[in-house]
Design a protein around this motif. Structure first.
Motif, PDB file in Angstrom:
ATOM      1  N   VAL A 170      -7.496  -8.634  -5.071  1.00  0.00           N
ATOM      2  CA  VAL A 170      -6.571  -8.090  -4.082  1.00  0.00           C
ATOM      3  C   VAL A 170      -7.217  -8.083  -2.697  1.00  0.00           C
ATOM      4  O   VAL A 170      -6.685  -8.652  -1.744  1.00  0.00           O
ATOM      5  CB  VAL A 170      -6.151  -6.657  -4.473  1.00  0.00           C
ATOM      6  CG1 VAL A 170      -5.324  -6.010  -3.376  1.00  0.00           C
ATOM      7  CG2 VAL A 170      -5.395  -6.656  -5.797  1.00  0.00           C
ATOM      8  N   LEU A 171      -8.387  -7.439  -2.592  1.00  0.00           N
ATOM      9  CA  LEU A 171      -9.031  -7.239  -1.293  1.00  0.00           C
ATOM     10  C   LEU A 171      -9.959  -8.407  -0.967  1.00  0.00           C
ATOM     11  O   LEU A 171     -11.137  -8.231  -0.643  1.00  0.00           O
ATOM     12  CB  LEU A 171      -9.797  -5.909  -1.298  1.00  0.00           C
ATOM     13  CG  LEU A 171      -8.918  -4.689  -1.607  1.00  0.00           C
ATOM     14  CD1 LEU A 171      -9.768  -3.437  -1.759  1.00  0.00           C
ATOM     15  CD2 LEU A 171      -7.863  -4.477  -0.512  1.00  0.00           C
ATOM     16  N   HIS A 176      -7.257  -9.589 -12.908  1.00  0.00           N
ATOM     17  CA  HIS A 176      -5.926  -8.967 -12.784  1.00  0.00           C
ATOM     18  C   HIS A 176      -4.883  -9.761 -13.578  1.00  0.00           C
ATOM     19  O   HIS A 176      -3.990  -9.202 -14.181  1.00  0.00           O
ATOM     20  CB  HIS A 176      -5.463  -8.928 -11.319  1.00  0.00           C
ATOM     21  CG  HIS A 176      -6.203  -7.955 -10.460  1.00  0.00           C
ATOM     22  ND1 HIS A 176      -5.982  -6.599 -10.497  1.00  0.00           N
ATOM     23  CD2 HIS A 176      -7.175  -8.146  -9.517  1.00  0.00           C
ATOM     24  CE1 HIS A 176      -6.762  -5.985  -9.602  1.00  0.00           C
ATOM     25  NE2 HIS A 176      -7.512  -6.915  -9.011  1.00  0.00           N
ATOM     26  N   ASP A 224      -8.370   0.801 -12.975  1.00  0.00           N
ATOM     27  CA  ASP A 224      -8.508   1.712 -11.827  1.00  0.00           C
ATOM     28  C   ASP A 224      -7.134   2.154 -11.325  1.00  0.00           C
ATOM     29  O   ASP A 224      -6.705   1.780 -10.230  1.00  0.00           O
ATOM     30  CB  ASP A 224      -9.308   1.033 -10.710  1.00  0.00           C
ATOM     31  CG  ASP A 224      -8.776  -0.348 -10.346  1.00  0.00           C
ATOM     32  OD1 ASP A 224      -8.141  -1.012 -11.205  1.00  0.00           O
ATOM     33  OD2 ASP A 224      -8.957  -0.771  -9.186  1.00  0.00           O
ATOM     34  N   GLU A 238      -1.652  -6.003  -2.943  1.00  0.00           N
ATOM     35  CA  GLU A 238      -1.757  -4.695  -3.612  1.00  0.00           C
ATOM     36  C   GLU A 238      -0.387  -4.237  -4.103  1.00  0.00           C
ATOM     37  O   GLU A 238      -0.259  -3.675  -5.193  1.00  0.00           O
ATOM     38  CB  GLU A 238      -2.374  -3.658  -2.668  1.00  0.00           C
ATOM     39  CG  GLU A 238      -2.530  -2.274  -3.280  1.00  0.00           C
ATOM     40  CD  GLU A 238      -3.296  -2.251  -4.600  1.00  0.00           C
ATOM     41  OE1 GLU A 238      -4.296  -2.962  -4.729  1.00  0.00           O
ATOM     42  OE2 GLU A 238      -2.865  -1.515  -5.522  1.00  0.00           O
ATOM     43  N   GLN A 290       0.164  -2.479 -12.784  1.00  0.00           N
ATOM     44  CA  GLN A 290      -1.085  -2.085 -13.443  1.00  0.00           C
ATOM     45  C   GLN A 290      -0.900  -0.762 -14.194  1.00  0.00           C
ATOM     46  O   GLN A 290      -1.392  -0.595 -15.308  1.00  0.00           O
ATOM     47  CB  GLN A 290      -2.210  -1.942 -12.414  1.00  0.00           C
ATOM     48  CG  GLN A 290      -3.557  -1.669 -13.077  1.00  0.00           C
ATOM     49  CD  GLN A 290      -4.638  -1.266 -12.088  1.00  0.00           C
ATOM     50  OE1 GLN A 290      -4.374  -0.625 -11.075  1.00  0.00           O
ATOM     51  NE2 GLN A 290      -5.867  -1.656 -12.394  1.00  0.00           N
ATOM     52  N   ASP A 308     -13.216   2.192  -9.310  1.00  0.00           N
ATOM     53  CA  ASP A 308     -13.415   1.336  -8.129  1.00  0.00           C
ATOM     54  C   ASP A 308     -13.771   2.179  -6.897  1.00  0.00           C
ATOM     55  O   ASP A 308     -13.538   1.737  -5.768  1.00  0.00           O
ATOM     56  CB  ASP A 308     -12.184   0.463  -7.855  1.00  0.00           C
ATOM     57  CG  ASP A 308     -12.541  -0.923  -7.292  1.00  0.00           C
ATOM     58  OD1 ASP A 308     -13.741  -1.233  -7.168  1.00  0.00           O
ATOM     59  OD2 ASP A 308     -11.613  -1.695  -6.966  1.00  0.00           O
TER      60      ASP A 308
HETATM   61  N1  ARG Z   1     -11.349  -4.402  -6.031  1.00  0.00           N
HETATM   62  C1  ARG Z   1     -10.038  -4.702  -6.517  1.00  0.00           C
HETATM   63  C2  ARG Z   1      -9.555  -6.016  -5.968  1.00  0.00           C
HETATM   64  O1  ARG Z   1      -9.761  -6.263  -4.795  1.00  0.00           O
HETATM   65  C3  ARG Z   1      -9.103  -3.616  -6.132  1.00  0.00           C
HETATM   66  C4  ARG Z   1      -7.793  -3.655  -6.772  1.00  0.00           C
HETATM   67  C5  ARG Z   1      -7.128  -2.359  -6.529  1.00  0.00           C
HETATM   68  N2  ARG Z   1      -5.773  -2.303  -6.884  1.00  0.00           N
HETATM   69  C6  ARG Z   1      -5.333  -1.715  -7.965  1.00  0.00           C
HETATM   70  N3  ARG Z   1      -4.069  -1.575  -8.108  1.00  0.00           N
HETATM   71  N4  ARG Z   1      -6.118  -1.291  -8.873  1.00  0.00           N
HETATM   72  O2  ARG Z   1      -8.994  -6.786  -6.666  1.00  0.00           O
END
Ligand code: ARG
Length: 412
Positions: A198-199, A234, A274, A298, A305, A324
């Motif tokens: 995501v990030l 993911h 998370d 996100e 999730q 996280d």
């Molecule tokens: N570090 C993870 C990423 O960048 C954070 C994901 C957070 N989002 C969530 N819904 N858990 O992929």
């Protein structure tokens, strides 16, 4: 002779045995627990800490933190800070987050990705009593493909090079070498990016970023060195590939499909999801300077999730507590407990995920995660009863002990 302390409270939640001990008396000698009894008197000459109406639990374990970073760490524009900082900046401040984590009742963490083995150095300094912080199981550098979730300069000019993007490796031989490098420099667990994130700059959220052969090689090499493997994934396909490769845990697991749940159950793979993170990212990451593209990713992940988490609970898949933290502020690790209950766990299940179950995934079940004779005296207490109302964990703990040392609650 090692110092002896007796700790009393109204209740002890014995997560390992799934029972409650009324008026517990926990006898601690040096850094270990000697005995646990219901009621009874402390032996003569032993210091007694009476926590009154509080509820005692094993110290909490967070299986997914990034102890070296924190969104509140700098100018207010976290996105820019990340680009401007070096691992040295992170090394200088990491102890602050370690201390916050411990004071929040998390006496053990698994750090899954840090620049330049900072987590290894931090773990050692804490172990040697130089700094106050949780027990840390460090991963060293997270391993990932060129252009993928760990490749920090993706999308920037090719003439810009992130000096700390050294976990990047492509191909079976190179990923094996990265595992060996990590082990050589003190990693106790191997973290790799099975799929997109995501990030980070890649367009997809979840597509596989390693071939099956590369994933197999990472797991094979890690296990040969006796290290467990945590895979970031993911997407449904990346999750399935990671499970088939034999990873010990899948992190995030947002879009896990029924086949993924079936495979995880069959192979005993842990999921570390998370499920609080989404709230913080959607509330704060625009203000913190993150590109809209990441916020949009996100939005694709967050709710699904949580629904996946509920399906995983119902399917009886092994679930460990991992937040996280680092993406959101250290010390707020406990905010995930109510989310896990809201999305399908009983309070006892959520507490187990953060104690006795988490200890199993670490391979530290003989050291941490339960209040029993022989274990480290890692304890946390809160006012109220989290089994009756999980929001009893919303407030900071009234008492934290790590290895027999009182960290919170002795009036300091
Ligand atoms: N570090 C993870 C990423 O960048 C954070 C994901 C957070 N989002 C969530 N819904 N858990 O992929």
């Amino acid at each position: 002779a090692p110092k002896r302390i007796a700790v009393r409270a109204a209740k002890l939640i014995d997560t390992a045995q799934q029972r409650v001990i009324e008026r517990p008396l926990v006898l601690v000698e040096g850094e270990r627990i000697v005995s646990v009894a219901a009621g009874g008197e402390a032996p003569a000459g032993v210091d007694v800490i009476d926590l009154g109406t509080a509820t005692l639990m094993p110290g909490f374990i967070d299986l997914h933190v990034h102890i070296t970073g924190d969104p509140t760490s700098g100018s207010g524009n976290y996105y820019e800070d990340i680009l401007k900082r070096s691992p040295i900046d992170e090394a200088v401040t990491a102890h602050v987050y370690a201390q916050r984590t411990l004071r929040a009742g998390f006496t053990t963490v698994r750090n899954v990705g840090s620049g330049e083995y900072i987590d290894v150095a931090l773990a050692r300094a804490i172990e040697h009593g130089k700094l106050q912080g949780p027990r840390i199981l460090p991963s060293g550098l997270a391993i990932g493909a060129t252009g993928g979730h760990i490749d920090g300069n993706t999308g920037f000019s090719p003439y810009l090079e992130f000096h700390n993007a050294t976990g990047v490796a492509d191909g079976v031989e190179a990923v094996r070498a990265k595992v060996r490098d990590n082990v050589k420099h003190g990693a106790e667990v191997i973290k790799f990016m099975a799929g997109a994130g995501v990030l980070s700059a890649e367009a997809s959220v979840g597509a596989p970023q390693y071939t099956q052969e590369e994933m197999n090689a990472i797991v094979d090499e890690s296990h040969r060195w006796g290290k467990r493997v945590a895979a970031h994934a993911h997407g449904a396909e990346a999750i399935r590939m990671a499970i088939l490769a034999g990873v010990d845990s899948v992190e995030h697991a947002s879009f896990i499909d029924d086949e993924g749940l079936r495979l995880a159950k069959q192979k005993g793979t842990w999921l570390v999801m998370d499920v609080y993170n989404d709230d913080y990212i959607l509330a704060e990451y625009t203000r913190l300077g993150f590109p809209q593209q990441m916020i949009d990713k996100e939005k694709l992940v967050g709710r699904t999730q949580r629904e996946s988490f509920r399906r995983a609970v119902r399917a009886g898949v092994r679930l460990g507590y991992g937040t996280d933290a680092g993406v959101y502020p250290h010390g707020d690790n406990r905010k995930q407990f109510p989310k896990m209950v809201e999305w399908g766990m009983t309070p006892m299940q959520a507490l187990r995920a953060a104690t006795s179950d988490a200890a199993q995934l670490l391979g530290w079940e003989d050291k941490v995660g339960s209040v029993a004779a022989g274990r480290y005296a890692d304890l946390v207490a809160v006012s109220g009863d989290p089994l009756a109302d999980i929001h009893a964990l919303d407030a900071a703990p009234v008492f934290v002990m790590k290895g027999g040392e009182v960290v919170v609650g002795d009036g300091r």
